[in-house]
Design a protein around this motif. Structure first.
Motif, PDB file in Angstrom:
ATOM      1  N   GLU A 746       0.843  -1.204   0.000  1.00  0.00           N
ATOM      2  CA  GLU A 746       0.000   0.000   0.000  1.00  0.00           C
ATOM      3  C   GLU A 746       0.874   1.248   0.000  1.00  0.00           C
ATOM      4  O   GLU A 746       0.538   2.257  -0.618  1.00  0.00           O
ATOM      5  N   ARG A 848      -8.663  -1.943   5.129  1.00  0.00           N
ATOM      6  CA  ARG A 848      -7.532  -1.010   5.124  1.00  0.00           C
ATOM      7  C   ARG A 848      -8.013   0.434   5.033  1.00  0.00           C
ATOM      8  O   ARG A 848      -7.396   1.337   5.588  1.00  0.00           O
ATOM      9  N   ASP A 854      -4.501   2.505   4.185  1.00  0.00           N
ATOM     10  CA  ASP A 854      -4.316   2.151   2.773  1.00  0.00           C
ATOM     11  C   ASP A 854      -3.574   3.253   2.008  1.00  0.00           C
ATOM     12  O   ASP A 854      -3.182   4.275   2.575  1.00  0.00           O
TER      13      ASP A 854
END
Ligand SMILES: Cc1ncc(C[n+]2csc(CCOP(=O)(O)OP(=O)(O)O)c2C)c(N)n1
Ligand SMILES: [Mg+2]
Length: 896
Positions: A746, A848, A854
């Protein structure tokens, strides 16, 4: 259990609906015993009980025997030597053990210590030292004795007589810092590395780990790695300690696997810290049925020899009936009073018994001793236990807490914590144990060591020489094992190309490569608590087998399959079933095999990370305390990566928990090559350097591509961070992005967004261990503080980040405290994203976003930091929030 206690005993207590009929049955039984012996009576009764149960009587309690010694006087192995010297020796050991504590507390009661527990154990220890416990040597591999932690002064006292400790060391009891050679309060392999083997003081841990130790010895033997036959594991446990779930939790394993190399001695002094263990019951009877039900050989050692004539005369069972009708609370009180009290309150329960003891003086009644204080009886019990085959043995020894302490503690409620003795009690102690000390010496609590040529010292030396040397003694190192080069993991170093795999799968491949290695493979111990299929390890069942002492007595359902479920007497995997505590105990046994057996073994214990530290934290410390080596692998880790299982499966904090353990190196790797480098280094440190470290690795179940190892990354992987990707925006604001585990992906994606959508350059760092980085930072900071005039050092984190420019943002799958560990060494601004809050089930993407770790949050975090430093307009951050459709007013994830 209460029901069993209420069950009418063999001596006729309880109600009877037809006394005449009962009497006929009993007479018939008496006749069988008289004519054909007790064995025949047992055969008949077993059949009768079977028949009765078939007829629907329901279970008939058969697990308890009467409240007397299991071994009849005529069956006792005779004591092999003149007891007088042993008594004298034992008395000296008692004295010095008491004096160690009394003297430490004369200086200051700050230091603490215990007297009463060892005084109740002294005979149980001394008979072992003089007759049973082998030290390792040419003739014998050595017994392993788990001594009771808070009775350590007893061990020090003996070691003093054996010439292993000096008087100065005894005086330095519990002064581990200020006195060189000071004695550790409790058994500890870090503090006394040549002495203590097993850190037992957290109650329950000693029992549990001793079972898995005994089992591991059978495993080593079966696999041909060590000759462990004839060696025993002895464990000393308190009766109060038996209430810890860990104490009793694995006794069925010991029974099921017939661990006849295991002997437990439960010191039933009837008291714990606050009061009686079972004031309203009989702890020995309760434990008897529990252990017998679990398949143990149970030896009750209740009464001393002075009771033998009274019991022999008890043909009508009246004495045994009174013995069974008393509860432990009463037994404790008796021994805190005197002979007249015992006459009135014990024998007085039955006028016939009062008659029977009428010829005895109060003093004689007072001297009626308990089994655990009678060397002859203790010897007989140990002899029977040591020669028993086919099952583990537990000796339930009845003793008196604070034996010999008189008014300062004998049988008293307060005895556990008594650290001082009154002058009167000290003098009485001297008289009772006939110690050759003047009043002045007694009042100063001087240590006493008889001359070298005294019968006691000659005897002590001769006995230990015959048994191979002194105990306890700890081996620090085994022969080093060579670790193959890193190229063994070529497959992991080269990356996976287009293939997507998880770090769990990468781990299984690393393990498989190691298992194939000719020298090292045999020394690995894969341990799983019923999760092999979860981790994709089922291929190993067939390949290396699951250890079972009896092999495989059935055709497995999947026998036709390539990777069938194969149990094997030489199996290598320890498939523990659903017991994380048991698995960790195996981890300890295997990871300390270099010391206990001189055979280095490397456990790889892989489990659901959520059911790791928080479930068995105390055992993790026991592992560290024991100087265990090996790898703990927290599988399917991460609060958002293990996504579907929800709240009670998703681990977002185990790294923070493991960060507190001094001998643990914890890593959260993202890529196969990182894992390979870390495991390789761990093996090198454990096997070649013989460092007492263990590793905690988190493994994830998300599949993605793994790149090949960048050049020069190795050092950074091990130290905790390395530069993975350099900013490709030359002129523009710059940020440093940190990530670990799967969330690193991410972070990489966040960097791409920042560069392509906002013109912000981003370096990406793979942080394999925030915990190692913190360690380094702390060390550097301390050195700088203590060396103010020297050139100041720089923490590794600072070295990496300074000069690269821009604020720093970290994102991980763990709570913020994890990445926050390095804050003070990060130059400039530092923003940490993390998964604080309760887990829940959903797609990874959704989780997330929910926990705000994220790529979009990484980008927003970076932009806000740049705005705060004045490098960009805050409107840019707002633009990102809108573009990524982030709900700025959503409540904190921790509150949802
Ligand atoms: C897990 C744990 N809880 C509490 C303690 C504190 N503690 C030390 S000894 C003791 C009493 C022990 O009683 P028992 O097991 O009967 O042993 P004894 O001293 O009577 O032989 C307690 C509560 C501990 N050491 N470990
Ligand atoms: Mg006790």
């Amino acid at each position: 259990m209460t029901d069993l206690l209420k069950t009418p005993s063999a001596n006729g207590a309880g109600s009877d609906t037809d006394a005449a009929e009962t009497s006929e049955w009993l007479e018939a039984l008496d006749a069988v015993v008289a004519n054909d012996g007790p064995q025949r009576a047992r055969e008949i009764l077993t059949r009768v009980v079977e028949r009765a149960q078939q007829a629907g009587t329901g279970p008939i309690a058969t697990l308890n025997t009467p409240y007397v010694n299991t071994i009849a006087p005529e069956d006792e192995a005779p004591f092999p030597v003149d007891e007088a010297v042993e008594r004298s020796l034992r008395s000296i050991v008692r004295w010095n053990a008491m004096a160690i504590v009394v003297r430490a507390n004369k200086v200051s009661s700050e230091l603490g210590g215990h007297i009463a527990s060892f005084q109740s154990l002294a005979t149980l220890y001394e008979v072992g030292f003089n007759h049973f416990w082998h030290a390792p040597g040419d003739e014998h591999g050595g017994d392993l004795v788990y001594f009771q932690g808070h009775s350590a002064p007893g061990n020090y006292s003996r070691a003093f007589l054996e010439g292993r400790l000096t008087e100065a060391q005894l005086t330095a009891f519990r002064q581990e810092v200020s006195q060189p050679g000071g004695l550790s309060s409790y058994p500890h392999p870090w503090l006394m590395p040549d002495f203590w083997q097993f850190p037992t003081v957290s109650l329950g841990i000693g029992g549990l780990t001793s079972i898995y130790q005994a089992r591991f010895m059978k495993y080593l033997h079966a696999r041909g790695l060590a000759q462990t036959e004839g060696r025993k594991v002895w464990a000393f446990l308190g009766d109060g300690e038996m209430d810890e779930p860990e104490s009793m939790g694995a006794i069925s394993l010991a029974g099921r696997e017939h661990l006849d190399n295991l002997i437990w001695v439960v010191n039933c002094n009837l008291q714990r810290l606050d009061g009686p263990v079972r004031g309203n019951g009989l702890i020995i009877q309760e434990l008897e049925s529990d252990f017998r039900g679990a398949g143990w050989n149970v030896i009750k050692l209740i009464w001393g020899s002075r009771w033998d004539p009274l019991l022999a005369a008890d043909t009508d069972g009246r004495l045994v009936k009174v013995m069974e009708s008393c509860v432990d609370g009463e037994y404790q009180t008796y021994k805190s009073r005197n002979g007249a009290y015992v006459r009135e309150h014990f024998f007085g329960k039955d006028p016939v018994l009062l008659e029977r003891v009428a010829h005895m003086s109060d003093d004689e009644i007072w001297l009626l001793n308990r089994g655990g204080h009678d060397p002859q009886k203790v010897y007989a019990a140990y002899h029977a236990a040591a020669n028993h085959t086919g099952s583990p043995t537990v000796i339930l020894a009845k003793t008196i807490k604070g034996y010999g302490m008189g008014v300062s503690g004998e049988g008293q409620m307060i005895t556990h914590q008594a650290k001082k003795m009154t002058e009167g009690a000290l003098l009485q102690f001297r008289d009772r144990f006939e110690l050759p000390l003047s009043d002045e010496q007694v009042l100063r609590a001087e240590f006493y060591k008889p001359p070298d040529d005294s019968p006691e010292m000659q005897y002590l030396r001769a006995r230990r020489a015959a048994l191979g040397g002194s105990l306890p003694a700890r081996r620090r190192k085994a022969q080093p094992l060579q670790v193959p080069g890193l190229f063994t993991f070529k497959g992991q170093l080269e990356g996976t190309g287009e293939r997507e795999i998880s770090t769990t799968m990468a781990f299984v491949r690393v393990l498989a490569a190691l298992l194939r290695n000719k020298q090292l493979g045999r020394h690995l111990v894969p341990i799983v608590p019923d999760e092999s299929r979860t981790f994709g390890m089922e291929g190993m069942f067939r390949q290396i087998g699951i250890y079972s002492p009896v092999g495989q007595r059935y055709q497995p359902q999947d026998a036709e399959q390539l990777m069938f479920y194969k149990e094997d007497a030489q199996g290598q995997i320890l498939e523990e079933g659903i017991t994380e505590s048991g698995s960790l105990s195996s981890f300890i046994a295997a990871g300390t095999s270099y010391s206990a057996h001189g055979v280095p073994m490397v456990p790889f214990y892989i489990y659901y990370s959520m059911f790791g530290y928080q479930r068995v934290g105390d055992l993790v410390w026991a592992a560290a305390d024991s100087r265990t080596r090996g790898f703990l692998c927290g599988g399917t880790a991460g609060r958002t990566t293990l996504n579907g299982e929800g709240l009670q499966h998703e681990d977002g904090h185990s790294h923070v928990l493991f960060s507190v353990v001094p001998s643990c190196r914890a890593y959260d790797p993202a890529f196969s090559y990182e894992l390979a480098v870390i495991i390789h280094e761990g093996l090198r440190r454990m096997l070649e350097e013989q460092e007492d470290v263990f590793y905690y690795l988190t493994l994830m179940n998300e599949n993605y591509r793994h790149p090949p190892m960048p050049e020069n990354a190795q050092e950074g992987i091990l130290r905790g961070m390395y530069l993975l990707r350099e900013s490709s925006v030359a002129d523009g604001p710059q940020v440093q992005l940190l990530g670990s585990g799967t969330i690193l992906n991410e972070v990489i994606a966040g960097a791409e967004l920042l560069e392509s959508q906002f013109g912000v350059g981003a370096d990406v760092w793979s942080v394999t261990s925030f915990t190692e980085l913190r360690r380094d930072g702390i060390e550097v900071e301390r050195w700088n503080m203590l060396h103010p005039l020297q050139e100041q050092r720089q923490a590794y984190v600072t070295q990496c980040l300074s000069g690269r420019g821009g604020p720093v943002v970290a994102s991980t799958d763990y709570i913020r405290a994890f990445a926050d560990q390095i804050r003070q060494w990060v130059p400039g601004r530092y923003r940490v994203l993390g998964t604080d809050g309760f887990g829940r089930s959903d797609y990874r993407r959704a989780l997330r976003r929910f926990f705000e770790v994220d790529r979009h949050y990484v980008a927003v975090g970076a932009l806000k930091e740049l705005a705060d430093t004045g490098a960009i307009d805050p409107a840019k951050a707002k633009e990102a929030i809108d573009r990524y459709q982030i709900d700025a007013d959503a409540p904190m994830p921790t509150t949802r």
